[in-house]
Structures are given as structure tokens and as C-alpha cells.
Design an enzyme around this catalytic site. Structure first.
Site, PDB file in Angstrom:
ATOM      1  N   SER A 175      19.898 -30.780  15.558  1.00  0.00           N
ATOM      2  CA  SER A 175      19.866 -31.827  14.529  1.00  0.00           C
ATOM      3  C   SER A 175      20.841 -31.523  13.401  1.00  0.00           C
ATOM      4  O   SER A 175      21.574 -32.409  12.940  1.00  0.00           O
ATOM      5  CB  SER A 175      18.461 -31.960  13.937  1.00  0.00           C
ATOM      6  OG  SER A 175      17.557 -32.333  14.938  1.00  0.00           O
ATOM      7  N   GLY A 223      19.888   3.244  12.623  1.00  0.00           N
ATOM      8  CA  GLY A 223      19.918   3.234  14.080  1.00  0.00           C
ATOM      9  C   GLY A 223      18.718   3.982  14.612  1.00  0.00           C
ATOM     10  O   GLY A 223      18.137   4.782  13.890  1.00  0.00           O
ATOM     11  N   SER A 267      18.367 -32.558  20.754  1.00  0.00           N
ATOM     12  CA  SER A 267      17.001 -32.374  21.265  1.00  0.00           C
ATOM     13  C   SER A 267      15.971 -32.772  20.220  1.00  0.00           C
ATOM     14  O   SER A 267      14.802 -32.949  20.533  1.00  0.00           O
ATOM     15  CB  SER A 267      16.792 -30.904  21.621  1.00  0.00           C
ATOM     16  OG  SER A 267      16.749 -30.134  20.432  1.00  0.00           O
ATOM     17  N   HIS A 272      15.459   2.658   3.291  1.00  0.00           N
ATOM     18  CA  HIS A 272      15.943   1.334   3.710  1.00  0.00           C
ATOM     19  C   HIS A 272      15.859   0.312   2.566  1.00  0.00           C
ATOM     20  O   HIS A 272      14.801  -0.271   2.353  1.00  0.00           O
ATOM     21  CB  HIS A 272      15.116   0.821   4.894  1.00  0.00           C
ATOM     22  CG  HIS A 272      15.430   1.534   6.161  1.00  0.00           C
ATOM     23  ND1 HIS A 272      16.423   1.139   7.023  1.00  0.00           N
ATOM     24  CD2 HIS A 272      14.895   2.645   6.707  1.00  0.00           C
ATOM     25  CE1 HIS A 272      16.494   1.968   8.047  1.00  0.00           C
ATOM     26  NE2 HIS A 272      15.569   2.895   7.882  1.00  0.00           N
ATOM     27  N   GLU A 318      17.001  -2.600   2.540  1.00  0.00           N
ATOM     28  CA  GLU A 318      16.978  -3.978   3.044  1.00  0.00           C
ATOM     29  C   GLU A 318      15.579  -4.495   3.347  1.00  0.00           C
ATOM     30  O   GLU A 318      15.396  -5.698   3.501  1.00  0.00           O
ATOM     31  CB  GLU A 318      17.862  -4.109   4.296  1.00  0.00           C
ATOM     32  CG  GLU A 318      17.326  -3.445   5.566  1.00  0.00           C
ATOM     33  CD  GLU A 318      17.634  -1.947   5.667  1.00  0.00           C
ATOM     34  OE1 GLU A 318      17.880  -1.312   4.622  1.00  0.00           O
ATOM     35  OE2 GLU A 318      17.595  -1.404   6.785  1.00  0.00           O
ATOM     36  N   CYS A 349      20.308   5.209   5.952  1.00  0.00           N
ATOM     37  CA  CYS A 349      19.533   5.969   6.936  1.00  0.00           C
ATOM     38  C   CYS A 349      20.460   6.657   7.940  1.00  0.00           C
ATOM     39  O   CYS A 349      21.228   7.529   7.577  1.00  0.00           O
ATOM     40  CB  CYS A 349      18.518   5.035   7.596  1.00  0.00           C
ATOM     41  SG  CYS A 349      17.317   5.914   8.568  1.00  0.00           S
ATOM     42  N   TYR A 350      20.442   6.246   9.203  1.00  0.00           N
ATOM     43  CA  TYR A 350      21.366   6.805  10.207  1.00  0.00           C
ATOM     44  C   TYR A 350      22.797   6.807   9.646  1.00  0.00           C
ATOM     45  O   TYR A 350      23.566   7.731   9.879  1.00  0.00           O
ATOM     46  CB  TYR A 350      21.287   5.952  11.467  1.00  0.00           C
ATOM     47  CG  TYR A 350      22.134   6.424  12.628  1.00  0.00           C
ATOM     48  CD1 TYR A 350      21.641   7.347  13.540  1.00  0.00           C
ATOM     49  CD2 TYR A 350      23.423   5.929  12.816  1.00  0.00           C
ATOM     50  CE1 TYR A 350      22.422   7.773  14.605  1.00  0.00           C
ATOM     51  CE2 TYR A 350      24.202   6.347  13.879  1.00  0.00           C
ATOM     52  CZ  TYR A 350      23.696   7.268  14.776  1.00  0.00           C
ATOM     53  OH  TYR A 350      24.467   7.675  15.828  1.00  0.00           O
ATOM     54  N   ASP A 361      18.306 -26.855  15.268  1.00  0.00           N
ATOM     55  CA  ASP A 361      19.708 -26.475  15.433  1.00  0.00           C
ATOM     56  C   ASP A 361      20.583 -27.648  15.872  1.00  0.00           C
ATOM     57  O   ASP A 361      21.646 -27.882  15.301  1.00  0.00           O
ATOM     58  CB  ASP A 361      19.837 -25.333  16.453  1.00  0.00           C
ATOM     59  CG  ASP A 361      18.954 -24.161  16.079  1.00  0.00           C
ATOM     60  OD1 ASP A 361      18.524 -24.099  14.914  1.00  0.00           O
ATOM     61  OD2 ASP A 361      18.677 -23.318  16.954  1.00  0.00           O
ATOM     62  N   LYS A 416      19.193 -18.669  10.851  1.00  0.00           N
ATOM     63  CA  LYS A 416      18.315 -19.846  10.871  1.00  0.00           C
ATOM     64  C   LYS A 416      18.003 -20.368   9.461  1.00  0.00           C
ATOM     65  O   LYS A 416      18.018 -21.574   9.221  1.00  0.00           O
ATOM     66  CB  LYS A 416      17.009 -19.468  11.570  1.00  0.00           C
ATOM     67  CG  LYS A 416      16.140 -20.639  11.923  1.00  0.00           C
ATOM     68  CD  LYS A 416      16.592 -21.220  13.231  1.00  0.00           C
ATOM     69  CE  LYS A 416      15.661 -22.243  13.786  1.00  0.00           C
ATOM     70  NZ  LYS A 416      16.038 -22.591  15.158  1.00  0.00           N
TER      71      LYS A 416
END
Ligand code: XMP
Length: 526
Positions: free
Chosen positions: A235, A61, A229, A175, A177, A88-89, A233, A382
Site C-alpha cells: 500500500s 556479535g 495486497s 549495549h 542500543e 561489545c564484540y 508494504d 517497517k
């Protein structure tokens, strides 16, 4: 709250304390094929337990644990008997709430460091005794909570990694990640598989199967309409819903006259012909272009296009609804909403996710229409959506296509939109796309496109003086569109694009390359 069937999936819950990396943690965990869900930091221990997670991650954070209003979790989470990893936080909170002590340091430790393992810990199984990590923190642990021991130290911190093995509580100050911690994946996987006993059962194949089952159960004999469109997304949503319920799905594709060259044909070919999806093609270009006549203000353009889209979509959907029978009615509206749109972002000063409100909701659908929403992608990031698209056999051109703004070429024709200026831009843009593809650069960049400027300049063609239009090239790299940098594209490609545009597109005698980053510029010119 959980949208996933918790009985079939190992789930990790991530409490979000507002770190810019919270979504990265969620994605890393899913890349290791474990389903992860982000929840607000203050979700009660009771509600967390109901999600039946195999493990809990406390995110980083931006705040100090001592800052006024700093987010703290329900302390009862530490007694649920569920393994917890504080990052971390998260580790500072863990230390503070379990009666250790933490100090605020105004000298933030930021950047690379080395972690030295000082005692065996299941988090670091199979890893070397020293490795590179990435730090970004101000607070630090200065004394351990009862029952904890130190398992790793770093240059600046004797408490860089701690554990309470009997309670399955772990904390790291760095971190794992981020890509700058090269062994971070291994650390997270040790937590997932060894400590939480998760199964790697989150795959897009299983997602498709389950999602189709859920769509069929929910929709029953009714019908679904979807605004297609041609973007990734909508599609993928179309292909997925079609896989589930076939002809009960009708897609509406609105040609607003602001599409790129051959876009309408491609959508009709892929969805209408190859997939045999019921496709309602509405050519509304005249309506849009009429209303845009004389409009130069970008926000006005967006507003007009948004309003007009809703009108066209609504009347087409109502025509469909008029054919409803009692047994089969258009009851659902499918939308390609993704997970980042539905995560409740934590309103903490410094949390970029909470601060940035998208102004890009043009192309949004009518709110007041009498439909129930069907959002089968709302659990997915995504990259997962793209995988689903590939598994559903959508072509690469659609699955990996670059983002294209809802208002289309209207925001790339700077100044007034006329059919002639649109036509020039379309031709120029087609050259950009085809040369980027030919040079193998199209899929490596975030966006690459042409912009039509309201600038004419003098040129010379043969013996003739010309006074023609200018095209700007915009080629950027970006992770998420929030920030971007212009691409240092090889000169040869620029040269090829430029000479083709000037030679082939009538009405253009100058091409410029945009060398501005976002911020302070934006990606689009309007
Ligand atoms: P900007 O220009 O704000 O763009 O740096 C960031 C990303 O958003 C896209 N964009 C839009 N998308 N409607 C959309 O659906 C819009 O009005 C719009 N404006 C910009 C842009 O292409 C880039 O990917």
C-alpha cells in the site's frame, strides 16, 4: 552499494558481526534522524571509504573474538580517519586489532550493570557520572591498546568504556542500543552529533521528496505495474509511486477468495476512489477455490495459492503489456521490499538473522516476467514505512494494520476449505476485529484473529441440542513475528467476543482461546 545519495545525507556505516542487535543499532541511529546502513563485517576499508560515512559502528556479535572463524574486519578501517564506535564484540575486536589484549572468559556477563564514568569522554557528555547499562558478553579487554585510555568502569570490568580521543576511536562493552540501557539514545546521539558531526537530516518527508524525484527520473515516460495486497508494504509503495508518477502506475489487486470480510471493497475504496489510482481488480476467487477443493495439507494450500497467484497476476500484467505503445510501455514492476529483506545477513553460527529463512514467500511475484524491479522502500525499516504511509495520508487502518498471511484465510480454515466454512470464519473474524478495535486493543497487539477448527462439538441452544463448529481465538504480541506470546487480554473482552460469535455466527457453538507461545507453537495454526 549505498542506495542513498551520499552527498545529501550524513551516513553511518554499521559493520555487522552477526549480533541479534545489529538492526536495532541501525534503527536507533535512524530514530535520531541519521541515515545508517548495515554492511558485511568484511567490506574492505576502500569500499567503506567510498560510502563516505561520517562514522562507523562495529556491532556486537555472538562469537568470541578467539572462536575459530570469528569475523574480523579489514584492520585498515582504523586508519581511515573516520570516527569508530565499537560495541561489545566491536570493542573487543578494536582492542585486539590495535594491539591491546582481550581474554576469553567462560563466565558470560549478562544482564544489568552500572557504568561509572572515570574520565571525561565526548561519548558521555551531559550524562550523570553513573548510570545503568545492559551487558551481554563473554570476552573482556584486559589491557589497553597504545594511545587508549579508560573512561568508564563497571562492577565486573575495569575496561567497560575506552577511547583514543586523538584517533576518534571509542568502545563500550555494554549495549547502548537496547532499551535496558536507558541512556543509550543519548550515548549514540553523542557519537552521531558530537563526534561524527552528523546532521539530523534523515526524515521521512525528505525521503518522500527524494524518492519521488528518483522514481520520476528512472521511470521517465514508461509505466509501472504493482501487485497490491492491501498490506502495509504494497500500500505504501503504491501511494509513493503514485505520488511520483500518477497515472503511469497501475495496481493489480487479486481477489483470491480468501480475503477477510470487506477487504476487497476497502482496497477499492481507498486506492481506486480516494487516491484515484488506476486499479485493475481481478476477481479470481472461483479459480482459487476450485483448485483448493479437497486440499487439507497446509503446505499444499500454500503452494497452490502461490502458483495460482502468479498465473493470475502474470496474465493480467500481460494484458496490460499488450496495450504498450513504443513510447509508453509497462517496463517496471514495483514491489514493497523492505530493508530487512535486503541486508546481507552474516552467516555466523548463532546469528539468528542468518539462521532463519522465511518460508513465507507465498504471494511472491513471477521471476521470469519481463519487468525491471522498482523497490522504493528498500532502504526503510517497517516503522519508517508506516511513517511514510502517514505522510502520504494513507488511512490509519492501512498503515497500522496487523500482518495478514499471503495465503489468507486458507491457513485459518483448518482442514478443508469450503465457501461455507470461509463464510463462518469471515463473520467470526469480523467480530474479533471490531471488538478489539472497540476495546482499544487492536493496535496494541501484533495479531488478533479467528481460526476455524475442524472440530464439531455438542451444545445446547434453547431446548435444542446442537452439534456445531468451533472457533479458536488467537491474540498475540510480538516484535517481529519470530517469537510471540499470547496476550493476557481482559476476560471481559474475551467474553464479549465469544458471546457475539456464538450468538451471531450461524454454525458456531463454541469459542476457545489459544494460550500457546511461539516457539514452540506458531502464530498461525497452519
Ligand atoms: P507463524 O505462523 O510462522 O507466522 O508463526 C509468523 C508471521 O508470518 C505470517 N505468516 C505468513 N505470511 N505467508 C505470509 O505472507 C504465509 O504463508 C504466512 N504464514 C504465516 C503470520 O501471520 C505471522 O505474522
Amino acid at each position: 552499494m549505498s542506495s542513498v545519495d551520499i552527498t545529501t545525507h550524513s551516513t553511518i556505516v554499521i559493520l555487522d558481526f552477526g549480533s541479534q542487535y545489529t538492526q536495532v543499532i541501525a534503527r536507533r541511529i535512524r530514530e535520531s534522524r541519521v541515515y545508517s546502513e548495515i554492511v558485511p563485517f568484511n567490506l574492505s576499508a576502500d569500499r567503506i571509504q567510498k560510502l563516505q560515512p561520517k562514522g562507523i559502528v562495529l556491532s556486537g556479535g555472538p562469537a568470541s573474538v578467539f572462536a575459530p572463524g570469528a569475523p574480523h574486519p579489514d584492520p585498515a578501517i582504523f586508519s581511515l580517519g573516520i570516527p569508530i564506535l565499537g560495541i561489545c564484540y566491536g570493542v573487543h575486536l578494536m582492542a585486539l586489532q590495535l594491539n591491546g589484549s582481550v581474554e576469553f572468559s567462560d563466565r558470560r556477563e549478562f544482564g544489568p550493570g552500572t557504568l561509572k564514568i572515570t574520565a571525561p569522554c565526548p561519548l558521555f557528555d551531559g550524562l550523570p557520572s553513573e548510570f545503568a547499562v545492559w551487558n551481554s558478553h563473554g570476552d573482556k579487554v584486559v589491557s589497553l591498546p597504545p594511545g587508549f585510555q579508560i573512561v568508564g568502569t563497571s562492577e565486573n570490568s575495569p575496561f567497560a568504556a575506552i577511547e583514543n580521543r586523538s584517533r576518534n576511536l571509542f568502545g563500550v562493552q555494554f549495549h547502548p542500543e537496547v532499551a535496558h540501557t536507558p541512556l543509550g539514545k543519548e550515548i549514540l546521539e553523542n557519537f552521531l552529533y558530537n563526534i561524527c558531526k552528523c546532521r539530523p537530516d534523515w526524515t521521512m518527508g525528505s525521503f518522500i521528496e527524494r524518492s519521488c524525484r528518483e522514481i520520476r527520473e528512472r521511470v521517465g515516460p514508461d509505466k509501472v505495474v504493482l501487485g497490491l495486497s492491501g498490506g502495509v508494504d504494497s500500500s505504501v509503495t503504491a501511494a509513493l509511486v503514485h505520488r511520483a508518477i500518477g497515472d503511469q502506475l497501475t495496481c493489480i489487486f487479486v481477489n483470491n477468495g480468501l480475503l477477510r470480510s470487506r477487504e476487497a471493497e476497502t482496497v477499492q475504496k481507498v486506492f481506486g476512489e480516494a487516491f484515484r489510482i488506476k486499479l485493475q481488480y481481478v476477481d479470481a476467487s472461483n479459480r482459487f477455490l476450485e483448485r483448493l477443493t479437497g486440499v487439507t495439507d497446509p503446505e499444499k494450500k500454500r503452494k497452490i495459492i502461490g502458483e495460482e497467484f502468479i498465473r493470475v497476476f502474470e496474465s493480467t500484467a500481460l494484458e496490460l503489456k499488450a496495450l504498450d505503445s513504443k513510447e509508453h510501455r509497462y517496463r517496471y514492476l514495483a514491489q514493497g521490499t523492505l530493508y530487512p529483506d535486503v541486508i546481507e545477513s552474516v552467516a555466523i553460527a548463532g546469528n539468528p538473522a542468518a539462521m532463519i529463512k522465511s518460508h513465507h514467500n507465498v504471494g511472491g511475484l513471477p521471476e521470469k516476467m519481463d519487468f525491471e524491479l522498482l523497490e522504493p522502500l528498500r532502504q526503510l525499516f517497517k516503522d519508517e514505512v508506516r511513517q511514510v504511509g502517514l505522510e502520504l495520508e494513507l488511512p490509519k487502518e492501512i498503515v497500522f494494520r496487523q500482518p495478514f498471511p499471503g495465503p489468507g484465510l486458507a491457513v485459518r480454515v483448518i482442514g478443508e476449505i469450503t465457501p461455507e466454512r470461509l463464510q463462518i470464519l469471515r463473520q467470526a473474524d469480523e467480530i474479533v476485529v471490531s471488538e478489539m478495535k472497540a476495546a482499544d486493543w487492536y493496535y496494541k497487539v501484533w495479531q488478533s484473529f479467528a481460526v476455524m477448527l475442524p472440530v464439531q462439538s455438542v451444545g445446547v441452544m434453547g431446548d435444542q441440542r446442537t452439534y456445531e463448529n468451533t472457533i479458536a481465538l488467537r491474540i498475540v504480541e510480538s516484535q517481529d513475528g519470530m517469537t510471540a506470546d499470547w496476550v493476557r487480554i481482559p476476560y471481559e473482552i474475551l467474553a464479549k467476543i465469544s458471546s457475539r460469535i456464538i450468538n451471531e455466527v450461524k454454525g458456531v457453538n463454541r469459542v476457545c482461546y489459544d494460550v500457546s507461545s511461539k516457539p514452540p507453537s506458531t502464530i498461525e495454526w497452519e
